[in-house]
Design a protein around this motif. Sequence first.
Motif, short mmCIF file in Angstrom:
data_model
loop_
_atom_site.label_atom_id
_atom_site.label_comp_id
_atom_site.label_asym_id
_atom_site.label_seq_id
_atom_site.Cartn_x
_atom_site.Cartn_y
_atom_site.Cartn_z
N HIS A 578 0.83 -1.20 0.00
CA HIS A 578 0.00 0.00 0.00
C HIS A 578 0.87 1.25 0.00
O HIS A 578 0.60 2.22 -0.73
CB HIS A 578 -0.92 -0.03 1.22
CG HIS A 578 -1.95 1.05 1.24
ND1 HIS A 578 -1.68 2.34 1.68
CD2 HIS A 578 -3.26 1.06 0.87
CE1 HIS A 578 -2.78 3.07 1.59
NE2 HIS A 578 -3.75 2.32 1.11
N GLU A 594 -7.02 -1.85 0.36
CA GLU A 594 -7.88 -1.37 1.45
C GLU A 594 -8.95 -2.42 1.79
O GLU A 594 -9.29 -2.63 2.95
CB GLU A 594 -8.56 -0.05 1.06
CG GLU A 594 -7.63 1.13 0.85
CD GLU A 594 -7.07 1.68 2.17
OE1 GLU A 594 -7.34 1.11 3.25
OE2 GLU A 594 -6.35 2.71 2.11
N HIS A 613 -10.68 1.07 6.86
CA HIS A 613 -10.18 0.60 5.57
C HIS A 613 -11.32 0.39 4.58
O HIS A 613 -11.16 0.64 3.38
CB HIS A 613 -9.40 -0.70 5.76
CG HIS A 613 -8.07 -0.52 6.42
ND1 HIS A 613 -7.06 0.24 5.86
CD2 HIS A 613 -7.57 -0.99 7.60
CE1 HIS A 613 -5.99 0.22 6.66
NE2 HIS A 613 -6.28 -0.52 7.72
N ALA A 616 -12.18 3.70 3.08
CA ALA A 616 -11.15 4.10 2.12
C ALA A 616 -11.32 3.33 0.81
O ALA A 616 -11.17 3.88 -0.28
CB ALA A 616 -9.76 3.86 2.70
#
Length: 720
Positions: A578, A594, A613, A616
């Motif tokens: 990431h 994510e 997450h 996102a």
Amino acid sequence: MRGHLPDENPGFVGRRTELERVSAALAEHRLVTVTGVGGVGKTRLALRAAHRAADRYADGAWWTDLTPLDGDRLLVALVADSVDLADHTPGMATTALRRRLADDRLLLVLDSCEHLAEPCARLVAELLAAAPGLTVLATSRRPLGVEGERIVALDPLPPAGRDALELLRRASGEDFPAAGPAGEICVRLEGIPLALELAAAQIRLQGAEAVRDQLGTRFDAPPAARFDLLAHTERVWPSRHQTLRAAIGWSHELSAPLERLLWARLSVFRGPFDLPSATAVCAGGPLDPAALPAALDGLVRSSVVRPPDAGGRFRMLDTIRAYGATWLDRTGETGAVADRHAAHFRGLAVRADTEWHGARQLHWYRAVDAHHTDLRTAFDRLLRTDPDAALDLVGSVAFAWSCRGRLREARDGLEQALLLSGARGRTRARALWALGVTLVLQGEFGPAQEVSERCAREARHTEYTEYTDRAEHAERAVIAEHPGHAPVGVDEDHLPAAGRTRTRPGDLTLDAAALAGLLALTTGRPMAAHVVVGHVLDAARGGPADSAARLRCHLVQVFALTGLGRLAEARERALALHARCQELDEHWTRTALEYQLALTGLLEGDPAAAAGHARAMLEGTRALGASLGVALGLDVLATALAAAGDGERAADVSGTGEAYWRSTGQPRRGLPGLRALHEKYTDTIRATLGEPAYEEIFLRALTGLPQDGLDRALRGSRGD
């Protein structure tokens, strides 16, 4: 309000009686068709009527513009896309659409059906039979001929009435008296709205008296041969269509020579176009790139081309485009300009694929979406003239199409091009990879397995052939440097730098492994996914983010580790990957990570981290316009909220998720581990809230606007 309708034309004038007739017909009939000559205002009236009637339909009013289609092959796909059905199902094209509409009460507007009248009639009849709550409003130059159809015939504006004059005033920006040149212009043009708009553009340039005088000299006599270019069998008002042809021909005569040439060449565009595309396709001969912007500006001033929208894209009305196409044919340039158009959009597709890996990924993804109609037009052209180039084009954009939910178009194009093209090597391997991904997303795991194996064979063959070719070249270079020595084969480590190549897996093999791993993951075999990508990654050189193919393999490996329960390792690798994606400003893999991190948070008992997450991930998938990704993300978020004990928000997010799942035409899917967690925590909050309370919140979200539900999910508050 649910649904999607374009903004109304601010220049709408009059039509009160006709509007009442359409509104009354919609209240009593399930199929209403507005008929009339081209340019008479059918689209404007239908749009005004749809806006007016939208509140009557619980599931909204939805608009489908059929002008981009030149055949019926993509008719169902276009209608499905217009009602937010990102069809991921593998069955018959109409099955998912019928299922999507079956229980809804909505208004579907089909604009410009005349060139597809028979296939539109078949589709409308099928949908009306399958969806009792469906009403269809169509516009066409002739009736569809479906049983129960109510026809509203649209005449031009009364030539001597105030509405025709008011339209001329608004379009020209001048306040004319009722008596005088403007009134005479309205009569000359028989009140046809498009003809009046063309005249208004000339009024802005020359004045009303000059325009009146020109119309007098040109329209008193029968139209010259050049005005008959659009003549064809027409069931509705052929004489008035002659007037419109004359009006368009008159505008053509008044255009400068370079403007006329540009008008003709622009007719190859089926969708909106920007200045760079117009220049690439239309420049040539006397119309050089430096002169083209001025010619385009002249066509905008004369209302032949609509002014650019906020994205800088121009468009032509279909009637005017057809006139230009006929002139293009007369010049003998139709084939050459169509070939330039196809070459330009093939180049755009290849560049989008080449620059997918990195900071311009989202830019190119949106460019592919914005130029979708003309990419399809270019593909169809190449399929007839150069199937190898067609395979190159569709292989370059199919992954983006699949991400956008256009799985049927991606699969259809790939299968056709693979059948017709004899191309081998990278082009075929990439197309097979894209087809495999599309089949997996459709849930067609058997065919996906067969394509995955073909992709792996093609990748190995291609990379081996490329290696041996370069090795032979290097060996010849060694012999040239050391004459008299017999060749004994050249080991890669001893090749000169110019001839050195990889014997290790390249990007084609990496992508083939990623496809095999994706298939294993989606069929509940994380160990197989881990082994297949691990084997290739161990043999490959380079870092995890050196290419899009490497990223995809590492992404599969992270998901495989999650499925195997090696959560700490999976999270560590995901966070490192990431961070690398953030450095590259890479969007797609980062969004998928994510999702994985949200899953890991759930499995590790950290619902707060999982929810963060998941949100996102939802931001990323919304930017991509990926309904399937949004549906998956909402499931993770609903599960995280339920695990945290926030039952009301979980029910709200779950209801919104169901709405997005229905927009894909599929039942809920996802990794097996998530499905089990979702069911476990949902059962818990159902018991805590009580079944009636949970169902009320769930159904409110399911029947509300999906975009509003997504906004609530991203804000972290339920609201009403």
